[in-house]
Design a protein around this motif. Structure first.
Motif, PDB file in Angstrom:
ATOM      1  N   TYR A 119      50.272  42.830  50.553  1.00 55.47           N
ATOM      2  CA  TYR A 119      50.258  43.393  49.198  1.00 55.47           C
ATOM      3  C   TYR A 119      49.095  42.821  48.385  1.00 55.47           C
ATOM      4  CZ  TYR A 119      51.871  41.606  44.576  1.00 55.47           C
ATOM      5  OH  TYR A 119      51.953  41.122  43.316  1.00 55.47           O
ATOM      6  N   ALA A 120      48.829  41.506  48.535  1.00 53.54           N
ATOM      7  CA  ALA A 120      47.749  40.888  47.761  1.00 53.54           C
ATOM      8  C   ALA A 120      46.383  41.401  48.200  1.00 53.54           C
ATOM      9  CB  ALA A 120      47.807  39.371  47.903  1.00 53.54           C
ATOM     10  N   ASP A 121      46.217  41.660  49.496  1.00 58.59           N
ATOM     11  CA  ASP A 121      44.922  42.082  50.028  1.00 58.59           C
ATOM     12  C   ASP A 121      44.716  43.593  50.007  1.00 58.59           C
ATOM     13  OD1 ASP A 121      44.493  39.423  50.517  1.00 58.59           O
ATOM     14  OD2 ASP A 121      44.824  39.539  52.683  1.00 58.59           O
ATOM     15  N   ALA A 122      45.765  44.354  49.729  1.00 61.19           N
ATOM     16  CA  ALA A 122      45.661  45.817  49.762  1.00 61.19           C
ATOM     17  C   ALA A 122      44.579  46.285  48.783  1.00 61.19           C
ATOM     18  CB  ALA A 122      47.001  46.448  49.407  1.00 61.19           C
ATOM     19  N   PRO A 123      43.869  47.370  49.093  1.00 59.62           N
ATOM     20  CA  PRO A 123      42.736  47.788  48.258  1.00 59.62           C
ATOM     21  C   PRO A 123      43.107  48.452  46.942  1.00 59.62           C
ATOM     22  CG  PRO A 123      43.059  49.334  50.075  1.00 59.62           C
ATOM     23  CD  PRO A 123      44.000  48.186  50.321  1.00 59.62           C
ATOM     24  N   TYR A 124      44.368  48.847  46.767  1.00 60.72           N
ATOM     25  CA  TYR A 124      44.722  49.597  45.566  1.00 60.72           C
ATOM     26  C   TYR A 124      44.767  48.719  44.316  1.00 60.72           C
ATOM     27  CZ  TYR A 124      49.238  48.119  47.640  1.00 60.72           C
ATOM     28  OH  TYR A 124      50.242  47.417  48.247  1.00 60.72           O
ATOM     29  N   PRO A 125      44.527  49.308  43.144  1.00 63.03           N
ATOM     30  CA  PRO A 125      44.644  48.562  41.888  1.00 63.03           C
ATOM     31  C   PRO A 125      46.108  48.332  41.540  1.00 63.03           C
ATOM     32  CG  PRO A 125      44.179  50.856  41.419  1.00 63.03           C
ATOM     33  CD  PRO A 125      44.122  50.710  42.913  1.00 63.03           C
ATOM     34  N   LEU A 126      46.365  47.282  40.790  1.00 58.76           N
ATOM     35  CA  LEU A 126      47.729  46.949  40.366  1.00 58.76           C
ATOM     36  C   LEU A 126      47.728  46.618  38.876  1.00 58.76           C
ATOM     37  CD1 LEU A 126      48.843  44.673  43.349  1.00 58.76           C
ATOM     38  CD2 LEU A 126      49.619  47.000  42.872  1.00 58.76           C
ATOM     39  N   TRP A 127      48.930  46.546  38.317  1.00 63.78           N
ATOM     40  CA  TRP A 127      49.114  46.248  36.906  1.00 63.78           C
ATOM     41  C   TRP A 127      50.324  45.335  36.743  1.00 63.78           C
ATOM     42  CZ3 TRP A 127      48.194  50.929  39.164  1.00 63.78           C
ATOM     43  CH2 TRP A 127      46.958  51.510  38.891  1.00 63.78           C
ATOM     44  N   HIS A 128      50.457  44.761  35.559  1.00 62.85           N
ATOM     45  CA  HIS A 128      51.647  44.023  35.135  1.00 62.85           C
ATOM     46  C   HIS A 128      52.106  42.992  36.172  1.00 62.85           C
ATOM     47  CE1 HIS A 128      52.161  46.268  31.371  1.00 62.85           C
ATOM     48  NE2 HIS A 128      51.565  47.236  32.039  1.00 62.85           N
ATOM     49  N   ALA A 129      53.382  42.968  36.520  1.00 63.07           N
ATOM     50  CA  ALA A 129      53.897  41.924  37.415  1.00 63.07           C
ATOM     51  C   ALA A 129      53.214  41.957  38.772  1.00 63.07           C
ATOM     52  CB  ALA A 129      55.411  42.072  37.585  1.00 63.07           C
ATOM     53  N   ASN A 130      52.910  43.154  39.257  1.00 59.02           N
ATOM     54  CA  ASN A 130      52.241  43.250  40.550  1.00 59.02           C
ATOM     55  C   ASN A 130      50.871  42.582  40.533  1.00 59.02           C
ATOM     56  OD1 ASN A 130      54.085  44.587  42.248  1.00 59.02           O
ATOM     57  ND2 ASN A 130      53.556  46.592  41.394  1.00 59.02           N
ATOM     58  N   GLN A 131      50.080  42.857  39.504  1.00 58.10           N
ATOM     59  CA  GLN A 131      48.749  42.273  39.447  1.00 58.10           C
ATOM     60  C   GLN A 131      48.815  40.771  39.198  1.00 58.10           C
ATOM     61  OE1 GLN A 131      45.947  43.446  40.363  1.00 58.10           O
ATOM     62  NE2 GLN A 131      44.714  41.672  39.773  1.00 58.10           N
ATOM     63  N   CYS A 132      49.735  40.353  38.360  1.00 57.07           N
ATOM     64  CA  CYS A 132      49.871  38.917  38.101  1.00 57.07           C
ATOM     65  C   CYS A 132      50.328  38.191  39.371  1.00 57.07           C
ATOM     66  CB  CYS A 132      50.866  38.691  36.959  1.00 57.07           C
ATOM     67  SG  CYS A 132      50.667  37.099  36.155  1.00 57.07           S
ATOM     68  N   GLY A 133      51.226  38.809  40.129  1.00 56.81           N
ATOM     69  CA  GLY A 133      51.641  38.233  41.402  1.00 56.81           C
ATOM     70  C   GLY A 133      50.481  38.145  42.373  1.00 56.81           C
ATOM     71  N   ARG A 134      49.655  39.203  42.439  1.00 56.71           N
ATOM     72  CA  ARG A 134      48.468  39.186  43.309  1.00 56.71           C
ATOM     73  C   ARG A 134      47.534  38.043  42.909  1.00 56.71           C
ATOM     74  NH1 ARG A 134      45.061  44.613  43.534  1.00 56.71           N
ATOM     75  NH2 ARG A 134      46.163  44.983  45.530  1.00 56.71           N
ATOM     76  N   TYR A 135      47.272  37.903  41.612  1.00 51.55           N
ATOM     77  CA  TYR A 135      46.399  36.842  41.114  1.00 51.55           C
ATOM     78  C   TYR A 135      46.940  35.468  41.526  1.00 51.55           C
ATOM     79  CZ  TYR A 135      44.050  33.814  37.669  1.00 51.55           C
ATOM     80  OH  TYR A 135      43.334  32.816  37.056  1.00 51.55           O
ATOM     81  N   ASN A 136      48.240  35.279  41.373  1.00 49.04           N
ATOM     82  CA  ASN A 136      48.848  34.000  41.749  1.00 49.04           C
ATOM     83  C   ASN A 136      48.695  33.723  43.236  1.00 49.04           C
ATOM     84  OD1 ASN A 136      49.701  33.353  39.152  1.00 49.04           O
ATOM     85  ND2 ASN A 136      51.679  34.358  39.390  1.00 49.04           N
ATOM     86  N   LEU A 137      48.952  34.727  44.053  1.00 49.14           N
ATOM     87  CA  LEU A 137      48.838  34.560  45.503  1.00 49.14           C
ATOM     88  C   LEU A 137      47.412  34.228  45.912  1.00 49.14           C
ATOM     89  CD1 LEU A 137      51.047  37.598  46.549  1.00 49.14           C
ATOM     90  CD2 LEU A 137      51.593  35.206  47.042  1.00 49.14           C
ATOM     91  N   GLN A 138      46.446  34.889  45.299  1.00 50.45           N
ATOM     92  CA  GLN A 138      45.056  34.648  45.662  1.00 50.45           C
ATOM     93  C   GLN A 138      44.601  33.243  45.281  1.00 50.45           C
ATOM     94  OE1 GLN A 138      43.151  38.004  43.731  1.00 50.45           O
ATOM     95  NE2 GLN A 138      43.155  39.198  45.627  1.00 50.45           N
ATOM     96  N   ARG A 139      45.332  32.588  44.389  1.00 50.33           N
ATOM     97  CA  ARG A 139      45.017  31.223  43.997  1.00 50.33           C
ATOM     98  C   ARG A 139      45.954  30.206  44.622  1.00 50.33           C
ATOM     99  NH1 ARG A 139      42.607  34.540  41.943  1.00 50.33           N
ATOM    100  NH2 ARG A 139      40.594  34.274  40.951  1.00 50.33           N
ATOM    101  N   GLY A 140      46.667  30.626  45.663  1.00 50.28           N
ATOM    102  CA  GLY A 140      47.464  29.685  46.448  1.00 50.28           C
ATOM    103  C   GLY A 140      48.867  29.443  45.955  1.00 50.28           C
ATOM    104  N   LEU A 141      49.333  30.233  44.984  1.00 43.95           N
ATOM    105  CA  LEU A 141      50.699  30.081  44.482  1.00 43.95           C
ATOM    106  C   LEU A 141      51.593  31.062  45.237  1.00 43.95           C
ATOM    107  CD1 LEU A 141      52.037  28.345  42.244  1.00 43.95           C
ATOM    108  CD2 LEU A 141      51.912  30.342  40.760  1.00 43.95           C
ATOM    109  N   HIS A 142      52.388  30.561  46.159  1.00 42.10           N
ATOM    110  CA  HIS A 142      53.164  31.418  47.054  1.00 42.10           C
ATOM    111  C   HIS A 142      54.465  31.889  46.410  1.00 42.10           C
ATOM    112  CE1 HIS A 142      50.499  30.593  50.437  1.00 42.10           C
ATOM    113  NE2 HIS A 142      50.526  29.312  50.088  1.00 42.10           N
ATOM    114  N   ALA A 143      55.022  32.955  46.999  1.00 37.94           N
ATOM    115  CA  ALA A 143      56.346  33.436  46.589  1.00 37.94           C
ATOM    116  C   ALA A 143      57.385  32.358  46.951  1.00 37.94           C
ATOM    117  CB  ALA A 143      56.666  34.735  47.325  1.00 37.94           C
ATOM    118  N   PRO A 144      58.402  32.161  46.111  1.00 41.07           N
ATOM    119  CA  PRO A 144      58.758  32.941  44.920  1.00 41.07           C
ATOM    120  C   PRO A 144      58.063  32.498  43.627  1.00 41.07           C
ATOM    121  CG  PRO A 144      60.456  31.318  45.342  1.00 41.07           C
ATOM    122  CD  PRO A 144      59.441  31.163  46.455  1.00 41.07           C
TER     123      PRO A 144
END
Length: 506
Positions: A119-144
Motif C-alpha cells: 500500500y505504501a509503495d503503490a503508485p496511486y495518490p492518497l489522502w487523509h489517513a491513508n496518506q498519513c499512514g503512507r508517510y509514517n511507513l516511509q519513515r520507518g513507523l510500522h503498523a499499528p
C-alpha cells in the motif's frame, strides 16, 4: 409433565423452522460454488456501480442533503466514461485490490508488513489517513503505530471503511474471521472509530452471504463494535431513528447531523461543513440500506443523497446489498454498464473486475476451509460465526477541537510563530515547488523545548498530509516557533490552517 415438555419442544422447533434465516443463522451454512461466486461478483460489481453513481456529487454537499429535485444520473456508458476520463474515482476499489493482490501472492496469512509495504509503495495518490499512514511507513513507523491517532491526525477518517470490503468478501459467514483481517490491515492507516468503520463494513459483508434480511445484517454486524465507542452510538442511533421515522430518511439524517456533525479529528474538517469522519458516513451507509430495504436503486439513492462522501457511501451500501442479492439478481439496468468494463484493469493495477471475482473466490474458499468449513466438489459448507466485539479504542482521548484559524496560505518564513492556549496543535499546509525531489526540513520548537525536525517531501505521492502536529501538550498558553532549515528560492512552505485543541472538561 414429560408430555408437556415434549409438546413445548415441538412448538419451539416448529417456530424456529419458520423463522427467517437471519434469525436462525445455523452453525453450518450450505451453498454451491456457483452461489458463492455469484455473491462475490455481486459485491464487487455493485461497489463499482455505487462509486459511479455517487461520483459526480462527492463532497459537493457538505452538511446538507441532495434535494430530490436534483437528478442523479446513471447513463448508458457512464462506467466506461469514468474508466477512460476519471479513473481515480475508483480509489475505493483499487485500494481494496492492493490487499487482495497481496493475499493472492503470499496466501491468506500474508504478514502485516507485506500488506503495508504494498500500500505504501503503490503508485496511486492518497489522502487523509491513508496518506498519513503512507508517510509514517516511509519513515520507518510500522503498523499499528502508523495508524495511531498520536501519529496520524486522520485516524478517525473514512479511509479503512471504504477499503475493507475485501475482508468481508474473503470471510463469507465468518465475521470473527473478517475481524482478524480488518485488524491486520485497518491499523496500518486508522485507529479507533476509523478502524471500527472497516470492522463494521467487513462484518456486514460477511453476514450478507448468509442472510437476506438487511435489518438483521445492519444490526447484527454492530455487535462487533464496543458500545461505549462513538461509532457504535452513531450507527445505533441511525438504526433507532429509522425505526422511529420509517418513511422519512431525512428526519433521521437531521438528527444525525445535529448530534454527530462536529469533527474532532480530521484537521481539514474541524469547524467546517466537511465531514469525512467514519462514523457519520457509516450512518449514511446504514440509512441507505435500511430505507432502501433491499431495493437496489433506492439504496443507492438514499446513501448518495445523504451527501458528504457521496461516492464511497453508496459504493459500500451497494456492495453489501450486491453480496446479499448476488450478481445474477442485480437489475440489468444497473449491470449493463458493468459488462462493458469487466475485462479492463482498474487504474494503477493489473486487476479487472473479472480477475477480482476469481481472486476473492479463491481466497474465500481457502478461508472457509481454514475455519472449519468443507468443500466437496461443487458443494460448500461454511462453519458460520456470530459477531464478536473487538477491543475498545478511542482516538483523540480527552481532546476537543477548540479553534481552526485560517492562515491564507501564508509562507512559513513570514508566519514564524503560532501562539495559542490549549493542549494540542495541528498545522495544515504543503510544500510548493516544481522540484519534485525536494524535501523541506521544518524545525518546530514549542515553548523553547528542543526542536523536532519534520521532513516534508514536495512529491505529492510522498507528502506529509499536514505539516506537523502535537497532541501531547499541557493545557496552557503555548508558543510554537517555526524555522525552515533548507530554504530555496524555488520553493515555498504554505500554511493553510492552524487547529488548536483543548481538554474536555469532565
Amino acid at each position: 409433565m414429560k408430555r408437556i415438555l415434549y409438546l413445548l419442544t415441538i412448538v419451539v422447533l416448529l417456530a424456529a423452522n419458520n423463522l427467517p434465516l437471519a434469525a436462525r443463522q445455523p452453525a453450518d451454512f450450505r451453498m454451491t460454488k456457483a452461489e458463492l461466486l455469484d455473491k462475490i461478483k455481486g459485491g464487487w460489481a455493485a461497489q463499482t456501480i455505487g462509486c459511479t453513481y455517487g461520483g459526480p456529487t462527492e463532497f459537493c454537499y457538505q452538511g446538507r442533503t441532495i434535494a430530490d429535485t436534483i437528478a442523479i444520473s446513471y447513463e448508458p456508458g457512464c462506467v466506461k466514461w469514468f474508466y477512460d476520463h476519471a479513473p481515480g474515482l475508483y480509489d475505493d476499489i483499487y485500494m481494496d485490490l492492493t490487499f487482495v493482490d497481496v493475499f493472492q501472492r503470499l496466501g491468506t496469512d500474508a504478514p502485516v508488513d507485506s500488506l503495508a509495504k504494498a500500500y505504501a509503495d503503490a503508485p496511486y495518490p492518497l489522502w487523509h489517513a491513508n496518506q498519513c499512514g503512507r508517510y509514517n511507513l516511509q519513515r520507518g513507523l510500522h503498523a499499528p503505530k502508523s495508524g495511531h491517532w498520536k501519529n496520524n491526525p486522520h485516524a478517525d477518517c473514512i479511509d479503512f471503511q471504504i477499503e475493507a470490503d475485501f475482508a468481508g468478501l474473503m470471510s463469507p459467514g465468518m465475521p470473527r474471521t473478517a475481524n482478524r483481517y480488518a485488524d491486520r490491515v485497518g491499523h496500518i492507516m486508522n485507529y479507533g472509530d476509523g478502524w471500527y468503520g472497516g470492522v463494521y463494513v467487513a462484518n456486514m459483508y460477511a453476514l450478507a452471504f448468509i442472510s437476506d434480511d438487511v435489518s438483521y445484517i445492519v444490526s447484527e454486524a454492530l455487535k462487533s463494535i464496543p458500545p461505549k465507542s462513538q461509532f457504535y452510538q452513531c450507527v445505533s442511533d441511525a438504526i433507532r431513528w429509522h425505526a422511529q421515522y420509517p418513511g422519512e430518511w431525512r428526519a433521521a439524517w437531521d438528527l444525525l447531523e445535529s448530534k454527530y456533525s462536529d469533527e474532532r479529528g480530521c484537521p481539514e474538517g474541524v469547524k467546517k461543513p466537511l465531514n469525512i469522519d467514519a462514523k457519520i458516513n457509516a450512518a449514511y451507509v446504514v440509512l441507505g440500506l435500511l430505507y432502501g430495504n433491499g431495493d437496489f436503486g433506492r439504496t443507492l439513492e438514499v446513501s448518495t443523497r445523504c451527501g458528504q462522501d457521496s461516492d464511497c457511501n453508496p459504493a459500500t451500501a451497494a456492495g453489501i446489498l450486491g453480496t446479499m442479492l448476488g450478481y445474477s439478481h442485480i437489475p440489468e439496468q444497473w449491470m449493463a454498464n458493468i459488462h462493458e468494463v469487466e475485462d479492463r484493469p482498474f487504474s494503477y493495477t493489473t486487476i479487472s473486475l473479472n480477475k477480482a471475482y476469481e481472486m476473492s473466490f479463491s481466497q474465500a474458499l481457502q478461508v472457509i476451509a481454514a475455519n472449519g468449513g468443507s468443500i466437496e466438489g461443487d458443494h460448500i459448507v461454511i462453519r458460520t460465526q456470530k459477531p464478536k466485539k473487538v477491543r475498545y479504542e478511542e482516538s483523540f482521548q480527552g481532546l476537543k477541537a477548540e479553534q481552526a484559524v485560517g492562515l491564507e496560505k501564508a509562507d512559513v518564513q513570514q508566519l514564524k510563530t503560532l501562539t495559542f492556549t490549549g493542549c494540542g496543535v495541528v498545522l495544515r499546509g504543503y510544500v510548493e515547488t516544481k522540484d519534485q525531489d525536494y524535501v523541506a526540513r521544518l524545525s518546530v520548537s514549542i515553548d523553547g523545548q528542543p526542536a523536532e525536525v519534520w521532513q516534508l517531501p514536495a512529491r505529492y505521492h510522498d507528502r506529509n498530509f499536514d505539516l506537523f502536529w502535537n497532541y501531547g501538550l499541557k493545557q496552557k498558553a503555548h508558543t510554537v516557533r517555526l524555522e525552515w532549515l533548507n530554504p530555496t528560492p524555488e520553493a515555498r512552505i504554505r500554511c493553510q490552517d492552524a487547529i488548536y485543541y483543548g481538554k474536555i472538561k469532565k
